[in-house]
Design an enzyme around this catalytic site. Sequence first.
Site, PDB file in Angstrom:
ATOM      1  N   ASP A  62     145.738  91.797  18.901  1.00 47.14           N
ATOM      2  CA  ASP A  62     145.128  90.750  19.735  1.00 47.14           C
ATOM      3  C   ASP A  62     143.767  91.237  20.243  1.00 47.14           C
ATOM      4  OD1 ASP A  62     144.611  88.380  20.985  1.00 47.14           O
ATOM      5  OD2 ASP A  62     146.126  88.579  22.545  1.00 47.14           O
ATOM      6  N   HIS A 115     135.248  91.681  24.974  1.00 47.20           N
ATOM      7  CA  HIS A 115     134.434  90.939  25.950  1.00 47.20           C
ATOM      8  C   HIS A 115     133.210  91.756  26.316  1.00 47.20           C
ATOM      9  CE1 HIS A 115     137.123  87.588  26.622  1.00 47.20           C
ATOM     10  NE2 HIS A 115     138.148  88.419  26.736  1.00 47.20           N
TER      11      HIS A 115
END
Length: 420
Positions: free
Chosen positions: A298, A302
């Site tokens: 996953d 960011h």
Amino acid sequence: MIIKNANVVLKGGVKKLDVRIEKGKIAELAPQIEGMGYDFSGLTLFPGLIDMHVHLREPGYERKETIESGARAAVKGGFTQICCMPNTKPVADNKVVVTYIKARAREADLCKVHPIGAITEGQNGENLAAIGAMKEAGAVALSEDGKSVVRTNLMANAMRYAADFGLKCLCHCEDKSLVDGGVVNEGYYSTLTGLKGSVRAAEDIIVAREICLAESLGLPVHICHVSTYSAVQLIREAKARGVKVTAETCPHYFALTDAAIAGFDTDTKVNPPLREERDRLAVIEGLRDGTLDCIASDHAPHHADDKNVEYDLAAFGISGLETSFALSYTYLVKSGVLTLSELAGKMSANPAAILGLTGGTVEVGAPADLTAADLGEEWTVDPAEFVSKGKNTPFKGMKVCGRVKYTVVDGKIKYEEKRA
Ligand code: DOR
Ligand code: ZN
Ligand code: ZN
């Protein structure tokens, strides 16, 4: 090209073998093959690892990651194939975006990149996306990842359409109304920190719904990033009565608990949230007994600006491609939960089988997608060394075992660790 003296991870165990590669395929596997080659003495050779759940952020969020930087992180992490989620801007809900992703991946020329199409247009939960067109353009699955499809009837239709086109729905399971703004697991640590908690049931309710739909329709479904003991049990029971459900979990759910949030490090903020020791142990048991088929990272990179803010405001996600293999080896194989062959199943053969991808095993005739690692090497996770643009990892400073040395895709070396 010949690889010599590698400890090759086969379905039934590990064997010292030489590997001859011809025209991108494995041409021969034997104890000794004549000719010059790369000496892989001391290295363990896995079938090329496959990460069926990553976020590459392009198009739209190139500040967080690009297809190129994500693919570079993938090969550094040992992955020869990755599947990327559609929550980009624009959303990958049509053949143009799917085609674009494939073209950018071809330019990057690192690992194989398989786009996953959105279930609904714009992931807005209103209308089904152009599933047939996306399949034709190369989508390998469908997902609304980042959220669940709220309307159950629409989800049922998605499963039907997906099946008609030979695709599966990969389900992010989260009842938003029950999460109600929660950012961490509800429990001791949410009380301690004062951060708003979210209960396991928010995940479990949708896991149960997707299982009920799959059972009633007789169609397959895949559950993403399982994090609760109760979801593991729901999936275990469904499998026992023959429901076509498969599931993945992620390294952070078997290596961490919500104790990690105590210092308010926003790199521990992920969705679903880190749970408790009871959950962590159940996830490990689920991997051991086959309830959980796959390990996916996953990978959710960011920008620092999205994480260097108050916990409540920070983005959810962990940059996982460069730590997934070592964490899995350290927490599952070194600890005696899985054999190397079983780990290769979770990280290569099973994702390939679930998505119908070629690869997943080291055998004559298979594509020469291979990952070589030094399992004896201990190293410390340092996000400054990440090639991913996302430096957001809760594992920073942690010692892990198992270091990827070479990643080979279709017989070509796409990553080779540079010696200091
Ligand atoms: O932590 C997460 N990050 N969970 C998700 O479901 C989405 C993902 C993202 O896209 O950042
Ligand atoms: Zn998700
Ligand atoms: Zn995701």
